[in-house]
Design a protein around this motif. Structure first.
Motif, PDB file in Angstrom:
ATOM      1  N   HIS A 123       0.799  -1.229   0.000  1.00 41.27           N
ATOM      2  CA  HIS A 123       0.000   0.000   0.000  1.00 41.27           C
ATOM      3  C   HIS A 123       0.833   1.282   0.000  1.00 41.27           C
ATOM      4  CE1 HIS A 123      -3.143  -2.876   1.331  1.00 41.27           C
ATOM      5  NE2 HIS A 123      -3.920  -2.078   0.631  1.00 41.27           N
ATOM      6  N   ASN A 124       2.138   1.154  -0.004  1.00 42.15           N
ATOM      7  CA  ASN A 124       3.014   2.335  -0.051  1.00 42.15           C
ATOM      8  C   ASN A 124       4.062   2.155  -1.148  1.00 42.15           C
ATOM      9  OD1 ASN A 124       2.346   4.058   2.583  1.00 42.15           O
ATOM     10  ND2 ASN A 124       2.266   1.883   3.134  1.00 42.15           N
ATOM     11  N   ARG A 125       3.585   1.791  -2.332  1.00 44.10           N
ATOM     12  CA  ARG A 125       4.481   1.462  -3.430  1.00 44.10           C
ATOM     13  C   ARG A 125       5.353   2.645  -3.835  1.00 44.10           C
ATOM     14  NH1 ARG A 125       5.296  -3.642  -4.847  1.00 44.10           N
ATOM     15  NH2 ARG A 125       4.657  -3.671  -7.026  1.00 44.10           N
ATOM     16  N   ASP A 126       4.868   3.850  -3.664  1.00 47.30           N
ATOM     17  CA  ASP A 126       5.654   5.021  -4.039  1.00 47.30           C
ATOM     18  C   ASP A 126       6.955   5.129  -3.267  1.00 47.30           C
ATOM     19  OD1 ASP A 126       3.730   5.464  -1.879  1.00 47.30           O
ATOM     20  OD2 ASP A 126       4.542   7.503  -1.809  1.00 47.30           O
ATOM     21  N   ARG A 127       7.009   4.517  -2.102  1.00 50.25           N
ATOM     22  CA  ARG A 127       8.214   4.601  -1.268  1.00 50.25           C
ATOM     23  C   ARG A 127       9.294   3.622  -1.722  1.00 50.25           C
ATOM     24  NH1 ARG A 127       7.730   4.869   4.955  1.00 50.25           N
ATOM     25  NH2 ARG A 127       9.854   5.512   4.480  1.00 50.25           N
ATOM     26  N   PHE A 128       8.944   2.688  -2.619  1.00 48.32           N
ATOM     27  CA  PHE A 128       9.874   1.620  -2.944  1.00 48.32           C
ATOM     28  C   PHE A 128      10.248   1.575  -4.424  1.00 48.32           C
ATOM     29  CE2 PHE A 128       7.192   0.237   0.670  1.00 48.32           C
ATOM     30  CZ  PHE A 128       8.159   0.393   1.647  1.00 48.32           C
ATOM     31  N   LEU A 129      10.030   2.694  -5.130  1.00 52.08           N
ATOM     32  CA  LEU A 129      10.509   2.784  -6.503  1.00 52.08           C
ATOM     33  C   LEU A 129      12.032   2.810  -6.526  1.00 52.08           C
ATOM     34  CD1 LEU A 129       8.100   5.442  -8.038  1.00 52.08           C
ATOM     35  CD2 LEU A 129       8.276   3.051  -8.732  1.00 52.08           C
ATOM     36  N   THR A 130      12.621   2.224  -7.565  1.00 51.69           N
ATOM     37  CA  THR A 130      14.068   2.304  -7.727  1.00 51.69           C
ATOM     38  C   THR A 130      14.443   3.716  -8.194  1.00 51.69           C
ATOM     39  OG1 THR A 130      14.014   1.633 -10.045  1.00 51.69           O
ATOM     40  CG2 THR A 130      14.148  -0.132  -8.378  1.00 51.69           C
ATOM     41  N   GLY A 184      10.118   8.768 -14.223  1.00 51.74           N
ATOM     42  CA  GLY A 184       8.782   9.271 -13.926  1.00 51.74           C
ATOM     43  C   GLY A 184       7.731   8.200 -13.849  1.00 51.74           C
ATOM     44  N   VAL A 185       8.116   7.028 -13.368  1.00 49.77           N
ATOM     45  CA  VAL A 185       7.160   5.928 -13.267  1.00 49.77           C
ATOM     46  C   VAL A 185       6.113   6.230 -12.205  1.00 49.77           C
ATOM     47  CG1 VAL A 185       6.920   3.513 -12.539  1.00 49.77           C
ATOM     48  CG2 VAL A 185       8.764   4.174 -14.095  1.00 49.77           C
ATOM     49  N   ASP A 186       4.858   5.994 -12.539  1.00 46.53           N
ATOM     50  CA  ASP A 186       3.766   6.121 -11.573  1.00 46.53           C
ATOM     51  C   ASP A 186       3.674   4.813 -10.799  1.00 46.53           C
ATOM     52  OD1 ASP A 186       1.462   6.357 -10.134  1.00 46.53           O
ATOM     53  OD2 ASP A 186       0.147   6.712 -11.863  1.00 46.53           O
ATOM     54  N   PRO A 187       3.936   4.821  -9.490  1.00 40.56           N
ATOM     55  CA  PRO A 187       3.942   3.559  -8.748  1.00 40.56           C
ATOM     56  C   PRO A 187       2.584   2.884  -8.652  1.00 40.56           C
ATOM     57  CG  PRO A 187       4.085   5.416  -7.256  1.00 40.56           C
ATOM     58  CD  PRO A 187       4.247   5.964  -8.643  1.00 40.56           C
ATOM     59  N   TYR A 188       1.504   3.647  -8.957  1.00 40.54           N
ATOM     60  CA  TYR A 188       0.163   3.083  -8.832  1.00 40.54           C
ATOM     61  C   TYR A 188      -0.499   2.843 -10.182  1.00 40.54           C
ATOM     62  CZ  TYR A 188       0.944   4.305  -3.999  1.00 40.54           C
ATOM     63  OH  TYR A 188       1.481   4.401  -2.738  1.00 40.54           O
ATOM     64  N   GLY A 189       0.277   2.911 -11.260  1.00 42.61           N
ATOM     65  CA  GLY A 189      -0.273   2.577 -12.572  1.00 42.61           C
ATOM     66  C   GLY A 189      -0.334   3.776 -13.495  1.00 42.61           C
ATOM     67  N   PRO A 190      -0.789   3.575 -14.742  1.00 43.91           N
ATOM     68  CA  PRO A 190      -0.840   4.666 -15.722  1.00 43.91           C
ATOM     69  C   PRO A 190      -1.802   5.757 -15.295  1.00 43.91           C
ATOM     70  CG  PRO A 190      -2.061   2.752 -16.505  1.00 43.91           C
ATOM     71  CD  PRO A 190      -1.337   2.312 -15.261  1.00 43.91           C
ATOM     72  N   SER A 191      -1.459   7.002 -15.583  1.00 45.37           N
ATOM     73  CA  SER A 191      -2.295   8.130 -15.178  1.00 45.37           C
ATOM     74  C   SER A 191      -2.726   8.995 -16.359  1.00 45.37           C
ATOM     75  CB  SER A 191      -1.542   9.001 -14.169  1.00 45.37           C
ATOM     76  OG  SER A 191      -0.365   9.526 -14.770  1.00 45.37           O
ATOM     77  N   GLY A 192      -2.407   8.564 -17.564  1.00 37.96           N
ATOM     78  CA  GLY A 192      -2.823   9.336 -18.719  1.00 37.96           C
ATOM     79  C   GLY A 192      -1.822  10.412 -19.098  1.00 37.96           C
ATOM     80  N   GLY A 193      -0.773  10.583 -18.320  1.00 38.66           N
ATOM     81  CA  GLY A 193       0.240  11.586 -18.606  1.00 38.66           C
ATOM     82  C   GLY A 193       1.519  10.933 -19.092  1.00 38.66           C
ATOM     83  N   PRO A 194       2.638  11.608 -18.898  1.00 40.80           N
ATOM     84  CA  PRO A 194       3.915  11.074 -19.374  1.00 40.80           C
ATOM     85  C   PRO A 194       4.454   9.934 -18.509  1.00 40.80           C
ATOM     86  CG  PRO A 194       4.272  13.104 -18.180  1.00 40.80           C
ATOM     87  CD  PRO A 194       2.783  12.922 -18.285  1.00 40.80           C
ATOM     88  N   PRO A 241      10.462  -4.775 -11.919  1.00 39.76           N
ATOM     89  CA  PRO A 241      11.847  -4.285 -11.763  1.00 39.76           C
ATOM     90  C   PRO A 241      11.933  -2.829 -11.327  1.00 39.76           C
ATOM     91  CG  PRO A 241      11.621  -5.558 -13.785  1.00 39.76           C
ATOM     92  CD  PRO A 241      10.234  -5.324 -13.262  1.00 39.76           C
ATOM     93  N   ASP A 242      10.812  -2.104 -11.429  1.00 36.32           N
ATOM     94  CA  ASP A 242      10.822  -0.703 -11.006  1.00 36.32           C
ATOM     95  C   ASP A 242      10.772  -0.550  -9.489  1.00 36.32           C
ATOM     96  OD1 ASP A 242      10.876   0.300 -13.611  1.00 36.32           O
ATOM     97  OD2 ASP A 242       8.687   0.159 -13.791  1.00 36.32           O
ATOM     98  N   PHE A 243      10.549  -1.638  -8.776  1.00 37.03           N
ATOM     99  CA  PHE A 243      10.414  -1.580  -7.323  1.00 37.03           C
ATOM    100  C   PHE A 243      11.556  -2.316  -6.625  1.00 37.03           C
ATOM    101  CE2 PHE A 243       6.082  -1.250  -8.980  1.00 37.03           C
ATOM    102  CZ  PHE A 243       5.650  -0.093  -8.343  1.00 37.03           C
ATOM    103  N   LEU A 244      11.942  -1.798  -5.490  1.00 35.96           N
ATOM    104  CA  LEU A 244      12.906  -2.504  -4.664  1.00 35.96           C
ATOM    105  C   LEU A 244      12.262  -3.791  -4.156  1.00 35.96           C
ATOM    106  CD1 LEU A 244      14.181   0.538  -2.564  1.00 35.96           C
ATOM    107  CD2 LEU A 244      15.353  -0.557  -4.487  1.00 35.96           C
ATOM    108  N   PRO A 245      12.985  -4.889  -4.153  1.00 36.55           N
ATOM    109  CA  PRO A 245      12.397  -6.157  -3.709  1.00 36.55           C
ATOM    110  C   PRO A 245      11.949  -6.090  -2.259  1.00 36.55           C
ATOM    111  CG  PRO A 245      14.488  -6.508  -4.841  1.00 36.55           C
ATOM    112  CD  PRO A 245      14.370  -5.034  -4.603  1.00 36.55           C
TER     113      PRO A 245
END
Length: 247
Positions: free
Chosen positions: A159-166, A173-183, A190-194
């Motif tokens: 529930h706190n995926r934004d804290r574990f982005l690489t 500019g990866v959105d940790p919660y999925g596509p948002s319609g922007g860039p 692989p975008d997340f720390l294990p």
């Protein structure tokens, strides 16, 4: 429970001259309150935050505040300082009861109080921990004995995926919660720390939070039977006319 939830049942009780409170049969001298007031200047600390004393007394000679308001603020400051001293007495007793290494008999000074601690703990507890070695020992003991289940760790990770982005994912500019319609791009694993890599850090954070909650609960229960001299009641005690009970 936190520093704002407290007992209001004790009527004013006559204490010996020079005592600010009676704690489990021990009279607490007012000199200790004066020492805290000296260590915490009226305009500088405790820092503004969740505590009862957001409004500090104005400088002497202020033309914008009336004298009665100054006196009320100073009375509140004295009540606030009494809570700090009483908490130290209670913490020293709690350490002795638990067989913890006893800290010095009385605090020798006041550490700096981080703004983040005031925001997260409230002004009274934040300054108690800066003032009282016994309180710090007790808090450490309570934290160490908090059991955090594996399910809670995994739930926090999910529930706190934004804290574990690489670092690379954040640069892209990866959105940790999925596509948002922007860039921002949709995240891939692989975008997340294990999880196993960050598990210990998560456990430390959750144990600290649980330890703080245990400390709040202990303090509320421990000071329920404290008797205060007039002028030294809890700042939020409605039995005195200029109380402040802010959340």
């Amino acid at each position: 429970m936190n520093e704002h939830e407290h007992d209001h049942m004790h009527p004013h009780t006559r204490l010996p001259e020079g005592a600010c409170a009676l704690v489990q049969g021990e009279y607490v001298p007012r000199e200790q309150v004066e020492a805290v007031l000296t260590a915490v200047p009226a305009r500088g600390a405790p820092p503004k935050g969740r505590g009862e004393l957001r409004d500090q007394p104005p400088p002497t000679g202020s033309q914008h505040t009336t004298l009665p308001a100054e006196r009320a603020a100073e009375r509140q400051r004295r009540r606030w300082a009494t809570q700090v001293v009483v908490a130290d007495v209670l913490a020293r007793r709690a350490c002795a009861e638990r067989g913890l290494r006893p800290p010095e008999a009385a605090p020798q000074g006041l550490r700096a109080v981080p703004e983040a601690d005031v925001a997260g703990l409230g002004s009274i507890v934040a300054v108690v921990l800066a003032y009282s070695a016994a309180a710090r020992v007790l808090l450490g003991h309570l934290e160490a004995h908090q059991a955090i289940p594996e399910e809670a760790l995994w739930e926090y990770y999910v529930h706190n995926r934004d804290r574990f982005l690489t670092q690379d994912a954040m640069r892209r500019g990866v959105d940790p919660y999925g596509p948002s319609g922007g860039p921002l791009s949709e995240p891939a694993e692989p975008d997340f720390l294990p999880y196993e890599q960050v598990k210990a850090g998560i456990e430390g954070e959750l144990r600290q939070a649980a330890g703080r909650r245990a400390f709040f609960s202990w303090l509320d229960l421990a000071r329920a039977d404290v008797v205060y001299a007039p002028g030294h009641e809890h700042p939020g005690d409605p039995s005195h006319p200029d109380h402040e009970h802010r959340h």
